[in-house]
Motif scaffolding. Structure first.
Motif, PDB file in Angstrom:
ATOM      1  N   HIS A   1       0.838  -1.215   0.000  1.00 49.38           N
ATOM      2  CA  HIS A   1       0.000   0.000   0.000  1.00 49.38           C
ATOM      3  C   HIS A   1       0.865   1.254   0.000  1.00 49.38           C
ATOM      4  CE1 HIS A   1      -3.400  -2.568   1.920  1.00 49.38           C
ATOM      5  NE2 HIS A   1      -3.310  -2.735   0.600  1.00 49.38           N
ATOM      6  N   THR A   2       1.947   1.207   0.717  1.00 45.13           N
ATOM      7  CA  THR A   2       2.827   2.379   0.780  1.00 45.13           C
ATOM      8  C   THR A   2       3.453   2.653  -0.599  1.00 45.13           C
ATOM      9  OG1 THR A   2       3.306   1.854   3.062  1.00 45.13           O
ATOM     10  CG2 THR A   2       4.811   3.383   1.974  1.00 45.13           C
ATOM     11  N   ARG A   3       3.857   1.562  -1.193  1.00 47.47           N
ATOM     12  CA  ARG A   3       4.447   1.759  -2.525  1.00 47.47           C
ATOM     13  C   ARG A   3       3.403   2.350  -3.487  1.00 47.47           C
ATOM     14  NH1 ARG A   3       6.759  -3.230  -1.240  1.00 47.47           N
ATOM     15  NH2 ARG A   3       5.168  -4.322  -2.460  1.00 47.47           N
ATOM     16  N   ASP A   4       2.199   1.887  -3.475  1.00 45.63           N
ATOM     17  CA  ASP A   4       1.137   2.441  -4.329  1.00 45.63           C
ATOM     18  C   ASP A   4       0.948   3.929  -4.079  1.00 45.63           C
ATOM     19  OD1 ASP A   4       0.840  -0.076  -5.259  1.00 45.63           O
ATOM     20  OD2 ASP A   4      -0.990  -0.529  -4.097  1.00 45.63           O
ATOM     21  N   ALA A   5       0.965   4.302  -2.820  1.00 41.66           N
ATOM     22  CA  ALA A   5       0.756   5.714  -2.480  1.00 41.66           C
ATOM     23  C   ALA A   5       1.888   6.588  -3.005  1.00 41.66           C
ATOM     24  CB  ALA A   5       0.640   5.855  -0.955  1.00 41.66           C
ATOM     25  N   GLU A   6       3.107   6.059  -2.916  1.00 37.64           N
ATOM     26  CA  GLU A   6       4.247   6.843  -3.420  1.00 37.64           C
ATOM     27  C   GLU A   6       4.103   7.080  -4.938  1.00 37.64           C
ATOM     28  OE1 GLU A   6       7.595   5.278  -0.193  1.00 37.64           O
ATOM     29  OE2 GLU A   6       7.411   4.338  -2.191  1.00 37.64           O
ATOM     30  N   ALA A   7       3.653   6.076  -5.676  1.00 37.44           N
ATOM     31  CA  ALA A   7       3.476   6.234  -7.131  1.00 37.44           C
ATOM     32  C   ALA A   7       2.397   7.271  -7.438  1.00 37.44           C
ATOM     33  CB  ALA A   7       3.100   4.876  -7.727  1.00 37.44           C
ATOM     34  N   GLU A   8       1.342   7.255  -6.705  1.00 37.75           N
ATOM     35  CA  GLU A   8       0.250   8.205  -6.936  1.00 37.75           C
ATOM     36  C   GLU A   8       0.712   9.636  -6.671  1.00 37.75           C
ATOM     37  OE1 GLU A   8      -3.129   7.431  -4.523  1.00 37.75           O
ATOM     38  OE2 GLU A   8      -4.348   8.997  -5.451  1.00 37.75           O
ATOM     39  N   VAL A   9       1.504   9.819  -5.652  1.00 39.43           N
ATOM     40  CA  VAL A   9       2.007  11.158  -5.334  1.00 39.43           C
ATOM     41  C   VAL A   9       2.862  11.696  -6.482  1.00 39.43           C
ATOM     42  CG1 VAL A   9       3.649  12.369  -3.845  1.00 39.43           C
ATOM     43  CG2 VAL A   9       1.866  10.931  -2.842  1.00 39.43           C
TER      44      VAL A   9
ATOM     45  N   THR B   1      -9.051  20.405  -9.126  1.00 46.27           N
ATOM     46  CA  THR B   1      -8.834  19.533  -7.966  1.00 46.27           C
ATOM     47  C   THR B   1      -7.429  18.968  -7.870  1.00 46.27           C
ATOM     48  OG1 THR B   1      -9.553  17.611  -9.225  1.00 46.27           O
ATOM     49  CG2 THR B   1     -11.252  18.836  -8.000  1.00 46.27           C
ATOM     50  N   VAL B   2      -6.549  19.357  -8.797  1.00 47.71           N
ATOM     51  CA  VAL B   2      -5.242  18.717  -8.816  1.00 47.71           C
ATOM     52  C   VAL B   2      -4.466  18.971  -7.518  1.00 47.71           C
ATOM     53  CG1 VAL B   2      -4.096  20.627  -9.989  1.00 47.71           C
ATOM     54  CG2 VAL B   2      -3.155  18.303 -10.189  1.00 47.71           C
ATOM     55  N   GLU B   3      -4.569  20.168  -7.002  1.00 44.54           N
ATOM     56  CA  GLU B   3      -3.835  20.480  -5.761  1.00 44.54           C
ATOM     57  C   GLU B   3      -4.363  19.636  -4.604  1.00 44.54           C
ATOM     58  OE1 GLU B   3      -1.311  22.121  -4.898  1.00 44.54           O
ATOM     59  OE2 GLU B   3      -0.809  23.113  -6.781  1.00 44.54           O
ATOM     60  N   GLN B   4      -5.697  19.585  -4.532  1.00 47.58           N
ATOM     61  CA  GLN B   4      -6.294  18.829  -3.421  1.00 47.58           C
ATOM     62  C   GLN B   4      -5.941  17.344  -3.499  1.00 47.58           C
ATOM     63  OE1 GLN B   4      -7.959  20.112  -0.790  1.00 47.58           O
ATOM     64  NE2 GLN B   4      -7.767  17.996  -0.004  1.00 47.58           N
ATOM     65  N   ARG B   5      -6.016  16.870  -4.767  1.00 46.94           N
ATOM     66  CA  ARG B   5      -5.714  15.445  -4.920  1.00 46.94           C
ATOM     67  C   ARG B   5      -4.247  15.161  -4.579  1.00 46.94           C
ATOM     68  NH1 ARG B   5      -6.150  13.931 -10.128  1.00 46.94           N
ATOM     69  NH2 ARG B   5      -6.627  15.980 -10.966  1.00 46.94           N
ATOM     70  N   ALA B   6      -3.407  16.084  -4.930  1.00 47.97           N
ATOM     71  CA  ALA B   6      -1.988  15.899  -4.592  1.00 47.97           C
ATOM     72  C   ALA B   6      -1.793  15.926  -3.080  1.00 47.97           C
ATOM     73  CB  ALA B   6      -1.158  17.004  -5.248  1.00 47.97           C
ATOM     74  N   ALA B   7      -2.500  16.855  -2.413  1.00 47.16           N
ATOM     75  CA  ALA B   7      -2.374  16.944  -0.953  1.00 47.16           C
ATOM     76  C   ALA B   7      -2.917  15.671  -0.305  1.00 47.16           C
ATOM     77  CB  ALA B   7      -3.145  18.168  -0.441  1.00 47.16           C
ATOM     78  N   ASP B   8      -4.062  15.187  -0.820  1.00 46.51           N
ATOM     79  CA  ASP B   8      -4.629  13.951  -0.255  1.00 46.51           C
ATOM     80  C   ASP B   8      -3.685  12.768  -0.431  1.00 46.51           C
ATOM     81  OD1 ASP B   8      -6.818  15.398   0.408  1.00 46.51           O
ATOM     82  OD2 ASP B   8      -8.104  14.650  -1.224  1.00 46.51           O
ATOM     83  N   ALA B   9      -3.079  12.719  -1.608  1.00 49.00           N
ATOM     84  CA  ALA B   9      -2.149  11.613  -1.853  1.00 49.00           C
ATOM     85  C   ALA B   9      -0.954  11.706  -0.910  1.00 49.00           C
ATOM     86  CB  ALA B   9      -1.699  11.638  -3.296  1.00 49.00           C
TER      87      ALA B   9
END
Lengths: 932, 419
Positions: free
Chosen positions: A247-255, A687-695
Motif C-alpha cells: 500500500h505504501t508503494r502504491d501511495a508513493e506512485a500516486e504522489v 482539484t489537482v492540488e487537493q488530490r496531490a495533498a490527499d495523496a
C-alpha cells in the motif's frame, strides 16, 4: 448364694453370737449403736472372702479382743445351688488357727476340705468371688455411708463381665482406650471442644499453602496467556506488514503522478486565481457601499424614535408631579388627625389611674378593718388559752394510767386478802362466863403468846394462818400448827402487805387517806376534772392557732402597719383624693369604670383609624415620589441616547452621497464576475492540488502505519524475549500446586476419616448404651416414680452400667409434638444426699436382680437409707420386698435377693411384714474386756 | 554416501507437572542424558551430521539454562547439527531462537530458519521446512514441489536422482515437522503434510518430527523414504493411555479430548541412523537406542498377605530400579493383615525405585472374622466397623473413600490400643 447362719466368738466387741436358719427375703438385724453390727459384717466378709485363718493383716489383728477368751472364731453357713456349706475359721497365726469347709448332708455336716488354705479357696470359689468387694459384693454389699455408685472405670472386672453376660456388652475398656487415642489423634485437625477445624491443623496449613501456590500458578497462567496473545499479535503484525508495504508503494506512485499533473496546469490555475481575486475585491467594495448606506438609514430611524419617546416622557412627568403634590397634602391632614386621637387616649389613661387609686384606697380601708378584728381575736384567744393552762396545772389528779394502776393494785389487794381469808383457820374462843375461869395466853402464828383480854362469856375470833399457842394457866398448853409450812400463804401475806403500803403511799401523794373509803371516788372525780380542763385547754389552743397566722401576733401587727403605710403613700401621691375622697363605694366605682371603658374603646378605635389613614397617605406619597424619580431617570437616558444617535448621523455623512457610491460599486462587481467566468478551470485543473495533498496525506499515513506495525513487532519481540523461562516456571508452579493438592487431599481424607470415625463411635456408643441399659433404666425409673422422685424423666448412662446423671425435661415444645423431648442434665452428685442414696440403692437392686436370675444373691446393707424421709423410706420398703422376691417374668428376669439389713432403727422396718427381725442386742454376748 | 542421525521431539525443558519438583527435574535431566547418547551414537557411527526434526525444546520460552546447555552440547559435538524449529519451539521473533546463544550463526549448529536449500555436504542438499506457529493449516513441505536445490526456482521436469536442466544430481533430504496425512481424522491445524510430499519434492528422504513413536512410510514404489524417529527419551508410563506427566501436545484429536495415539511414545527412546548410497537410492534406516528412563505401569491383583509378600520380593529383585518409574495399581480384596503390609510395599517403591507410585484405590478391605474379633472385640468398635463397611459400599465416591480410610484408621488404632 444365700447366707444361712453365722457363728462368732471373740471377734472385736462380740463375745459370742449365734445366728442360724436365716431365711430368704429381707432380714433385719438390729441393735443399738455399739452392739456389734458392723463387727458382724466384717466377720462375715473376713471369713467368707477376705482373709485366711493365719492372716496377720491389721484388720484381723484389730479384731482380736485384747483380753478375750481365745482366738477369734467365725463360721459362715451359706447355700449355693441348693447345697449348704459352712466355712469355719479360727483366726490365729499360732497352732490353734484353722479353717474347715463342710457340707451339710442328710446326716449332718461333713468335712469337705480340712486344709485351711484350700478350704478358704474353695469357700471363695463357692461364694463366687475372691474378695468381699468385687463381683456381686461390690454391687450389693454396702458399708455404712456407702452411698455413691461405683464409677464406670472403677467397676470390678468380674462384676462387669457378669453384667455383660446378662445385659450385653457396653463400652469395653478397649473401646475407651480406642476413643481416647482417637480423640488425641483428632486433635491434629480439630479443636477438642467443638470439633471445629483447628488453626494448627495440617489441612488448614495445606489449604493456605495451596491457595498461595494457586495464586502463583494463576499468575504464571496469566503471563502465559499474555505471551500467547503477544504471539498472536506478532503473527498478525507480520501478516500485515507485506500488505502495508505494498500500500505504501502504491501511495508513493500516486504522489509522483499528481506532482507532474500539477506542474502541467500551473499557468491556467494562476490566471483563474487572478480573476477570482478581482471578482472578490469588487464584490467586497459593493457590499461595503451598500452597508454604509444601510447603516446611515438605520441610525436616522433610531434617532427619530428617541425623539418621540423623550416627548412622551415629558408629558408623563408633569402628570406625576401634580399627583405627588396632592398626595402630600393628604398626608399632612392625616398626621394632624392622628395626633388628636393620641392626645384623647392619653387623657383617658390619666383618668384610669385616678380610678384605680380610688379603688385601692377603698380596698385598703376594708383590709385595715379586717386586720384590726383579727388582732383583737388573737389577743382574746391567747388570754383564754393562758387561763385554761393555769387551771389545768392547778388540778392534782392521777392520769388515766396511774388511776388504772391504782385500781388494779386495789383489786389485787382485795383478791389477796380474800385468798388469805379463805385459807386461814378461824379460832373461835369463848370465855366461860365463870369469872374464875383460868386466864389464858394466846399466840397466833409467829407472835409470841400474850395474855388474852377476853371478858367472861365473850367470844374471840382470830384467823390463823400457821397455828397458835393457847396457854391456859393451870391447865396447860394447846398448840395447833399446820402439818407443814404453808409458804404460799406467807407469800400472799407478804404481797398483801406490800400492796397495802404502795396504795397508802399513792393515795397520800394525792392528798387522800388510805383508809378513807371516799378517797377512791374523789380521785376519780379529780381525774374527770383534770380531763375537762385539759380538753378546754386544747380547744383554746386550737382557737388561738386558728386566730394567729404563721408568724404569730407580731405578724398580724406588721401586716396592720403595712396596710397603713400603703394608704399613706397613695394619699401622698394623690393629695386631691385626700381632700375630696368622693364617693368610693363599689357601685360608684363600677359605674365609673364602665363609663371609662366605653369612652376608652371609642378613643382607641379613633386612634387606630387615624393611624391607618396616615399610613396609607404616607405610602401613597412614597409611591408617587418613586414613580417620579424613575421617570426622571428614564427621561435622562432617552435624552442621552438621542444625542448619541445624532452625533453618529453627523459622522456618516449625507444620504445622497452614500447612495451614489453604492450604485457605482455594483457596476464594478458585475464586470469582475464576467471576467471570472471567462477564466473558469476544468474539474481536473481545479482539484489537482487537493488530490496531490490527499495523496501526500495518504502516503504519510501508510508510512506511519507501517512504522507503527514494525514498532509494535519490535515491542512484541521484546515482550516475547522477556518470557524466557516462563515455560519452566509454569510447569514448576503447576507441579507445586499439584503436589500440595495431593497432600491436601490425603490430609483431608485422613482428617475426614478420623472425624467420621469419631462421629460413628459416638453414635454407636449411644445405641449400645441405650440397648444394654434400657431394661435397668426402665426398672429403676419405675421404682423411682413409685418413690415420688418424679422430677426426672430419664437416667443418663455414660459409658458404664451405672448412671451418672439425671435428665429432666426442659419443657421446650417449639419443635412440635413429634420432636424428641429435650432434657437438661443434673449430675447425681448434685442431687441431695438422700436422693442420691435412694437412686443408688434402686440401681443396685435392679442390677443385682438381673444377676441373681440364675442364683439368688445376698445384699448386705449396713445402716441403709439413713437420709430418707419417712414417706420415701416407707415406699422403699415395698421396693425392697419386690427386689427380695424377684420378678421372674420381667425381661430380663430378676432373681430373688436375700437382703440383710443392719440397723439401729428397727421401727423403720416394721412395715416390712415379710421381713424377719433379729435383735442383735439380745443375741450378742459382749466381750467383757474392752476391744482394741 | 551421506549418513546422518535423525532425531526429533527431544522436548528439552519438558513440562512436567504431575511429579514433585525434584522428580520433575530428574525427568528433565534424563532428556539431556539421552541427547548426549544421541550424539555419542552419531559419532560412533561416523555420521556426517545430526538432523533434529523439530521440538528440540518443549517451548519457545524455556529457561536460558536449558537453551544454553543444549547449544553447548551440540556445539561441542564432533559433527555438525541442523535444528529445525517445531510446533513447540516455533520460529517466533523473540523466541528461544532469537536469544543467545541460538541467535548467532555457527558452522557447528545451524538453525534452519527459512525454507531454502542448504548444502550440508558434497552432493547433499538439505531442504528445511521450518515451523513458525504452534498450529497451522499450511503444509510446511508445499514449497518443496517447485524447489531446485540451488536457487529454489521451478524445477519442473526434473526427477529424483537427476538434476534440473542437466545439473548434477544431489541427495535431497527434507526435514519437516507436522502430521503426515495418512488418515482423514487428523486435525487440520496440525501442520498436515501431504502423503505424497516425497514424490512431489523428489526427495530421497523426508525426516519428520512431531509424532512420538517411530514409524516409516513407504513411497509409491514401496521404498520407505518418510520417517518419524520418535522421541529420544520416553515421557509416559507404558501401559497407560495418557501422558500423565502434565505435558501437552498443543493439538488434540479430531474428536477432542485425550492425547492422540501418535503422541504416545513406545517406551524406548530412539534416534534413526540413516544412510543414502546415492541420489535416488533407497535410504537405509537403523534405529538407535538412546533412552535413559524406564516408565512402567502395572496392575496387580492381590488377595492374600502372601501375595503382598511375593510382590514385594519380586519388586526388590527387578533390575535397573534406579532408572525406573513404576506406577503400581493394586486391585482385589484383601484382609486387614494384607492391608497393613502395604506399608512395606510403599517402602520398597519409595526407597529402591527412581519413582514408585502406589495406587491402592482399587483394593478392597475384607477383614476376616478372626481379625474383626481380635481387633474390635465385642463392643462399640464392632458396631463402628460394621457401619463403615456399609458406607464403603456407598455410591458416593467421596463417602466411600472416607469410609475405607476410616476402616484402616480403626484397625491401626485398635491394634495400637490392644485388647
Amino acid at each position: 448364694m444365700i447366707l444361712r447362719g453365722v457363728e462368732i466368738d471373740h471377734w472385736r466387741c462380740i463375745g459370742s453370737l449365734r445366728l442360724s436358719d436365716l431365711p430368704d427375703g429381707v432380714v433385719v438385724l438390729h441393735g443399738p449403736n455399739r452392739t456389734g453390727k458392723s463387727s458382724l459384717v466384717k466377720a462375715v466378709r473376713a471369713c467368707l472372702f477376705d482373709y485366711d485363718h493365719n492372716s496377720k493383716d491389721k484388720e484381723i489383728v484389730r479384731s482380736v479382743p485384747r483380753r478375750g477368751g481365745g482366738s477369734p472364731r467365725v463360721a459362715v453357713e451359706f447355700e449355693t445351688k441348693g447345697v449348704r456349706y459352712r466355712i469355719t475359721k479360727v483366726f490365729s497365726a499360732r497352732v490353734d488357727g484353722s479353717a474347715v469347709l463342710e457340707r451339710r448332708d442328710a446326716g449332718g455336716w461333713t468335712v469337705l476340705v480340712k486344709d485351711p488354705k484350700e478350704a478358704s479357696r474353695e469357700a471363695r470359689k463357692l461364694a463366687g468371688a475372691e474378695s468381699s468387694d468385687v463381683g456381686l459384693q461390690q454391687l450389693l454389699w454396702l458399708a455404712q455411708g456407702d452411698v455413691k455408685l461405683p464409677e464406670a472405670r472403677k467397676t470390678d472386672a468380674l462384676l462387669e463381665q457378669r453384667l455383660m453376660e446378662v445385659l450385653g456388652v457396653l463400652v469395653t475398656n478397649r473401646d475407651a482406650r480406642f476413643k481416647e487415642k482417637l480423640d488425641k489423634n483428632c486433635e491434629k485437625w480439630y479443636t477438642a471442644q467443638r470439633g471445629a477445624a483447628a488453626k494448627h491443623s495440617p489441612v488448614t496449613q495445606l489449604t493456605k499453602l495451596r491457595d498461595e501456590r494457586k495464586a502463583a500458578f494463576d499468575a504464571g497462567e496469566r503471563e502465559y496467556r499474555e505471551v500467547e496473545a503477544v504471539v498472536a499479535a506478532q503473527q498478525q503484525a507480520e501478516d500485515q506488514i507485506p500488505d502495508l508495504e505494498r500500500h505504501t508503494r502504491d501511495a508513493e506512485a500516486e504522489v509522483e503522478a499528481l506532482r507532474a499533473e500539477r506542474t502541467r496546469t500551473t499557468a491556467r490555475r494562476q490566471q483563474f486565481a487572478e480573476a477570482e481575486r478581482g471578482a472578490g475585491a469588487a464584490t467586497q467594495a459593493r457590499d461595503a457601499a451598500a452597508k454604509r448606506l444601510e447603516q446611515w438609514r438605520g441610525r436616522r430611524s433610531r434617532w427619530q424614535e428617541a425623539e418621540r419617546k423623550s416627548a412622551e416622557l415629558e408629558i408623563r412627568r408633569e402628570q406625576r408631579a401634580e399627583e405627588l403634590s396632592r398626595r402630600r397634602q393628604q398626608l399632612v391632614a392625616a398626621t394632624e388627625a392622628l395626633d388628636a386621637a393620641r392626645q384623647a387616649v392619653d387623657a383617658l389613661q390619666d383618668e384610669r389611674t385616678e380610678l384605680e387609686t380610688r379603688r385601692r384606697l377603698a380596698a385598703l380601708a376594708v383590709e385595715e378593718a379586717a386586720a384590726d378584728e383579727a388582732l383583737r381575736k388573737a389577743v382574746e384567744a391567747q388570754a383564754a388559752a393562758t387561763a385554761s393552762e393555769q387551771r389545768a396545772a392547778g388540778l392534782h389528779a392521777p392520769d388515766e394510767k396511774a388511776l388504772a394502776d391504782l385500781h388494779a393494785k386495789r383489786g389485787d389487794r382485795e383478791r389477796l386478802r380474800a385468798q388469805l381469808d379463805a385459807a386461814a383457820l378461824v379460832l373461835r374462843l369463848t370465855r366461860d362466863a365463870d369469872p374464875h375461869a383460868p386466864p389464858f395466853d394466846l399466840g397466833v402464828d409467829d407472835d409470841p403468846p400474850a395474855p388474852a383480854d377476853l371478858a367472861p362469856g365473850a367470844t374471840l375470833e382470830q384467823a390463823i394462818r400457821r397455828g397458835f399457842h393457847l396457854i391456859i394457866h393451870g391447865v396447860g398448853v394447846i398448840e395447833l400448827c399446820r402439818g407443814r409450812d404453808d409458804r404460799d400463804l406467807d407469800r400472799v401475806a407478804r404481797d398483801l402487805d406490800r400492796l397495802d403500803k404502795e396504795l397508802a403511799l399513792a393515795l397520800r401523794s394525792f392528798g387522800e387517806e388510805p383508809d378513807d373509803p371516799a378517797a377512791w371516788n374523789r380521785l376519780t372525780e379529780r381525774r374527770f376534772a383534770l380531763l375537762e380542763a385539759q380538753r378546754r385547754l386544747e380547744a383554746d389552743r386550737k382557737t388561738l392557732k386558728a386566730a394567729l397566722p404563721a408568724g404569730g401576733l407580731p405578724a398580724l401587727e406588721a401586716k396592720r402597719r403595712t396596710l397603713g403605710q400603703e394608704r399613706d403613700a397613695l394619699l401622698a401621691e394623690h393629695p386631691a383624693l385626700a381632700a375630696t375622697p368622693g364617693d368610693t363605694s363599689a357601685a360608684d366605682l363600677a359605674a365609673r369604670d364602665a363609663d371609662w371603658k366605653r369612652r376608652g374603646a371609642q378613643a382607641a378605635a379613633a386612634r387606630k383609624l387615624a393611624e391607618t389613614t396616615e399610613a396609607e397617605a404616607r405610602a401613597a406619597v412614597e409611591s408617587a415620589a418613586d414613580i417620579m424619580q424613575k421617570l426622571d431617570v428614564e427621561h435622562a437616558a432617552v435624552r442621552a441616547q438621542q444625542q448619541s444617535f445624532r452625533e453618529e448621523l453627523d459622522g456618516l455623512g449625507d444620504e445622497t452621497t452614500l447612495a451614489g457610491d453604492a450604485v457605482r460599486a455594483e457596476e464594478r462587481a458585475l464586470a469582475a464576475a464576467a471576467a471570472l467566468e471567462a477564466a473558469r478551470l476544468t474539474e481536473a485543473e481545479r482539484t489537482v492540488e487537493q488530490r496531490a495533498a490527499d495523496a501526500d496525506g495518504a502516503l504519510e499515513r501508510r508510512r506511519q502505519r507501517l512504522s507503527e506495525v514494525r514498532g509494535e513487532l519490535a515491542r512484541l519481540r521484546g515482550r516475547l524475549e522477556g518470557s524466557e523461562g516462563l515455560h519452566t516456571r509454569r510447569a514448576d508452579a503447576e507441579a507445586a500446586l499439584a503436589e500440595v493438592e495431593d497432600q491436601l487431599a490425603r490430609e483431608t481424607l485422613e482428617a475426614e476419616a478420623h472425624r467420621r470415625l469419631r462421629e460413628l463411635f459416638e453414635q454407636c456408643r449411644e445405641k449400645q448404651v441405650s440397648q444394654v441399659v434400657d431394661p435397668i433404666h426402665d426398672r429403676v425409673m419405675q421404682w423411682a416414680t413409685r418413690l415420688g422422685l418424679g422430677d426426672y424423666q430419664r437416667l443418663h448412662f455414660a459409658d458404664g452400667f451405672f448412671p451418672t446423671a439425671l435428665l429432666a425435661a426442659t419443657g421446650a415444645t417449639e419443635a412440635g409434638a413429634d420432636a424428641p423431648p429435650q432434657y437438661h442434665e443434673v449430675a447425681l452428685s448434685d442431687e441431695s444426699f438422700g436422693t442420691e442414696e435412694q437412686l443408688g440403692l434402686l440401681v443396685r437392686l435392679a442390677l443385682g436382680g438381673v444377676l441373681a436370675a440364675s442364683e439368688p444373691a445376698v445384699a448386705l446393707f449396713d445402716d441403709p437409707l439413713a437420709h430418707s424421709d419417712v414417706q420415701k423410706h416407707r415406699r422403699l420398703l415395698d421396693v425392697l420386698a419386690q427386689a427380695a422376691a424377684g420378678t421372674p417374668t420381667a425381661r430380663p428376669p430378676a432373681g430373688p435377693l436375700q437382703i440383710l439389713i443392719l440397723t439401729c432403727h428397727p421401727e423403720r422396718f416394721d412395715h416390712l411384714a415379710s421381713a424377719k427381725s433379729y435383735d442383735l442386742g439380745a443375741l450378742i454376748q459382749r466381750e467383757s474386756a474392752a476391744v482394741v | 554416501m551421506p549418513t546422518f542421525v535423525h532425531a526429533a521431539d527431544l522436548h528439552l525443558g519438558l513440562r512436567v507437572t504431575r511429579f514433585a519438583p525434584d522428580m520433575a527435574q530428574k525427568v528433565r535431566e534424563a532428556r539431556f542424558q539421552a541427547l548426549e547418547r544421541v550424539i555419542e551414537r552419531a559419532v560412533e557411527r561416523r555420521a556426517d551430521f545430526l538432523l533434529i526434526a523439530g521440538d528440540l525444546f518443549d517451548d519457545h520460552a524455556v529457561d536460558a539454562a536449558v537453551a544454553r546447555r543444549a547449544y553447548a552440547l551440540l556445539h561441542d559435538a564432533r559433527l555438525p547439527t541442523y535444528v529445525l524449529p517445531g510446533n513447540h519451539d516455533p520460529l517466533l521473533s523473540g523466541s528461544v531462537w532469537d536469544r543467545p546463544p541460538w541467535d548467532r550463526a555457527s558452522p557447528k549448529v545451524t538453525v534452519l530458519r527459512s525454507a531454502a536449500p542448504v548444502d550440508v555436504a558434497d552432493g547433499v542438499v538439505l531442504l528445511p521446512c521450518p515451523v513458525k506457529r504452534k498450529t497451522s493449516l499450511d503444509d510446511p513441505t508445499l514449497w518443496l514441489a517447485g524447489c531446485d536445490q540451488t536457487n529454489g526456482a521451478d524445477a519442473a521436469g526434473a526427477t529424483r536422482g537427476q538434476g534440473a536442466e542437466g545439473r548434477p544430481a544431489a541427495v535431497r533430504i527434507a526435514v519437516a515437522h507436522g502430521s503426515l496425512k495418512i488418515r482423514d481424522d487428523l486435525p487440520l491445524d496440525d501442520h498436515l503434510i501431504d502423503r505424497q510430499a516425497v514424490e512431489r519434492g523428489r526427495l530421497d528422504y523426508l525426516a519428520l518430527g512431531h509424532w512420538h513413536s517411530r514409524s516409516l512410510h513407504p513411497d509409491r514404489d514401496g521404498v520407505p523414504r518418510t520417517a518419524y524417529s520418535g522421541v529420544h527419551e520416553p515421557m509416559r508410563y507404558q501401559g497407560s493411555g495418557d501422558v500423565r506427566t502434565g505435558w501437552s501436545p498443543y493439538t488434540v484429536g479430531a474428536h477432542g479430548g485425550g492425547v492422540r495415539a501418535e503422541f504416545l511414545d513406545s517406551g524406548s527412546g530412539q534416534a534413526l541412523f540413516v544412510s543414502i548410497a546415492a541420489p535416488g537410492a533407497a535410504p537405509v534406516v537403523e534405529p538407535l537406542d538412546v533412552g535413559v528412563l524406564n516408565w512402567i505401569q502395572e496392575a496387580v491383583d492381590l488377595s492374600t498377605p502372601e501375595d503382598v509378600q511375593r510382590l514385594v520380593a519380586e519388586l526388590k529383585a527387578r533390575p535397573e530400579k534406579f532408572n525406573t518409574l513404576l506406577r503400581l495399581r493394586l486391585t482385589g480384596t484383601v484382609d486387614a493383615e494384607a492391608m497393613m503390609q502395604l506399608d512395606e510395599l510403599r517402602n520398597v517403591l519409595s526407597g529402591r525405585y527412581l519413582l514408585g507410585e502406589l495406587d491402592a484405590t482399587g483394593l478392597r478391605l475384607a477383614p476376616t472374622a478372626d481379625e474383626v474379633r481380635e481387633v474390635t472385640g465385642q463392643g462399640i468398635l464392632r458396631r463402628v466397623l460394621e457401619e463403615l463397611r456399609k458406607e464403603s459400599l456407598d455410591d458416593d465416591l467421596k463417602k466411600r473413600s472416607v469410609a475405607e480410610r476410616a476402616v484402616l484408621v480403626l484397625y491401626q488404632l485398635a491394634r495400637e490400643v490392644g485388647s
